[in-house]
Design a protein around this motif. Structure first.
Motif, mmCIF file in Angstrom:
data_model
loop_
_atom_site.group_PDB
_atom_site.id
_atom_site.type_symbol
_atom_site.label_atom_id
_atom_site.label_comp_id
_atom_site.label_asym_id
_atom_site.label_seq_id
_atom_site.Cartn_x
_atom_site.Cartn_y
_atom_site.Cartn_z
ATOM 1 N N ARG A 7 0.863 -1.181 0.000
ATOM 2 C CA ARG A 7 0.000 0.000 0.000
ATOM 3 C C ARG A 7 0.898 1.229 0.000
ATOM 4 O O ARG A 7 2.006 1.208 0.520
ATOM 5 N N SER A 8 0.380 2.295 -0.562
ATOM 6 C CA SER A 8 1.105 3.562 -0.567
ATOM 7 C C SER A 8 0.581 4.428 0.578
ATOM 8 O O SER A 8 -0.608 4.732 0.629
ATOM 9 N N LEU A 9 1.465 4.810 1.491
ATOM 10 C CA LEU A 9 1.067 5.709 2.575
ATOM 11 C C LEU A 9 1.012 7.141 2.072
ATOM 12 O O LEU A 9 0.205 7.945 2.513
ATOM 13 N N TYR A 10 1.909 7.484 1.161
ATOM 14 C CA TYR A 10 1.951 8.775 0.473
ATOM 15 C C TYR A 10 2.902 8.581 -0.701
ATOM 16 O O TYR A 10 3.607 7.566 -0.760
ATOM 17 N N PRO A 11 2.943 9.481 -1.660
ATOM 18 C CA PRO A 11 3.832 9.300 -2.816
ATOM 19 C C PRO A 11 5.279 9.049 -2.382
ATOM 20 O O PRO A 11 5.847 9.804 -1.596
ATOM 21 N N GLY A 12 5.832 7.949 -2.860
ATOM 22 C CA GLY A 12 7.205 7.585 -2.527
ATOM 23 C C GLY A 12 7.337 6.716 -1.288
ATOM 24 O O GLY A 12 8.438 6.332 -0.914
ATOM 25 N N GLU A 14 5.904 3.370 -0.324
ATOM 26 C CA GLU A 14 5.207 2.120 -0.600
ATOM 27 C C GLU A 14 5.664 1.096 0.443
ATOM 28 O O GLU A 14 6.864 0.864 0.599
ATOM 29 N N VAL A 15 4.727 0.516 1.169
ATOM 30 C CA VAL A 15 5.078 -0.435 2.223
ATOM 31 C C VAL A 15 4.241 -1.694 2.095
ATOM 32 O O VAL A 15 3.141 -1.675 1.541
ATOM 33 N N ALA A 16 4.769 -2.791 2.614
ATOM 34 C CA ALA A 16 4.028 -4.050 2.642
ATOM 35 C C ALA A 16 2.859 -3.925 3.614
ATOM 36 O O ALA A 16 2.878 -3.103 4.531
ATOM 37 N N CYS A 17 1.863 -4.732 3.399
ATOM 38 C CA CYS A 17 0.704 -4.742 4.307
ATOM 39 C C CYS A 17 1.064 -5.329 5.668
ATOM 40 O O CYS A 17 0.302 -5.202 6.616
ATOM 41 N N VAL A 18 2.220 -5.958 5.760
ATOM 42 C CA VAL A 18 2.716 -6.519 7.012
ATOM 43 C C VAL A 18 3.810 -5.607 7.542
ATOM 44 O O VAL A 18 4.713 -5.213 6.808
ATOM 45 N N VAL A 42 10.296 -6.525 4.936
ATOM 46 C CA VAL A 42 9.521 -5.605 5.778
ATOM 47 C C VAL A 42 10.027 -4.193 5.519
ATOM 48 O O VAL A 42 11.235 -3.959 5.488
ATOM 49 N N ARG A 43 9.112 -3.260 5.310
ATOM 50 C CA ARG A 43 9.493 -1.869 5.027
ATOM 51 C C ARG A 43 8.887 -0.885 6.017
ATOM 52 O O ARG A 43 9.128 0.313 5.921
ATOM 53 N N LEU A 44 8.097 -1.381 6.983
ATOM 54 C CA LEU A 44 7.427 -0.502 7.937
ATOM 55 C C LEU A 44 7.533 -1.090 9.333
ATOM 56 O O LEU A 44 7.238 -2.262 9.541
ATOM 57 N N ILE A 96 7.882 11.137 9.890
ATOM 58 C CA ILE A 96 7.320 9.841 10.259
ATOM 59 C C ILE A 96 6.297 9.486 9.183
ATOM 60 O O ILE A 96 5.466 10.320 8.813
ATOM 61 N N ALA A 97 6.353 8.270 8.672
ATOM 62 C CA ALA A 97 5.470 7.875 7.575
ATOM 63 C C ALA A 97 3.996 7.927 7.968
ATOM 64 O O ALA A 97 3.148 8.337 7.184
ATOM 65 N N LEU A 98 3.688 7.504 9.180
ATOM 66 C CA LEU A 98 2.308 7.474 9.653
ATOM 67 C C LEU A 98 2.322 7.788 11.142
ATOM 68 O O LEU A 98 2.986 7.103 11.912
#
Length: 115
Positions: A7-12, A14-18, A42-44, A96-98
């Motif tokens: 999923r994309s949290l914002y442009p640039g 992109e993170v896994a759903c896990v 894992v990206r998040l 912070i991404a989110l």
């Protein structure tokens, strides 16, 4: 759901759903755990200001990961701003991404409190 589902949290960003829950990160094991998670795709990583050293350990050893963090207690706009700045410093990041509210009360007025 696999790590390839993203999923994309914002442009640039992109993170896994896990994601990696980082509430129990501890000195001595954090670097190896974060490296292994990253190697697996894992990206998040998810953390919070109330998780002890978790934000600082992610700052020191998890720079390859995007971070979702949260704050709790006083949910005023001024506290949100201050808590975010403090988290950015602990995480050694520009952003912070989110950023989330940690356990707000059921009757919390989101549309009023954070304007």
């Amino acid at each position: 759901m696999a790590l390839r589902d993203t999923r994309s949290l914002y442009p640039g960003c992109e993170v896994a759903c896990v994601s990696l829950g980082a509430a129990t990160l501890r000195p001595g094991a954090a670097a190896e755990l974060l490296r292994a998670a990253s190697d697996l795709g894992v990206r998040l990583a998810d953390t919070a200001d109330s998780y002890g050293a978790s934000e600082a350990l992610l700052g020191a050893h998890g720079q390859s990961l995007h971070v979702a963090s949260k704050f709790g207690g006083d949910f005023s706009a001024s506290r949100c701003t201050a808590a975010a700045a403090e988290a950015v410093a602990r995480l050694r990041r520009r952003r912070i991404a989110l950023y989330q509210l940690h356990s707000p009360p059921d009757d919390f007025a989101y549309d009023v409190a954070l304007v």
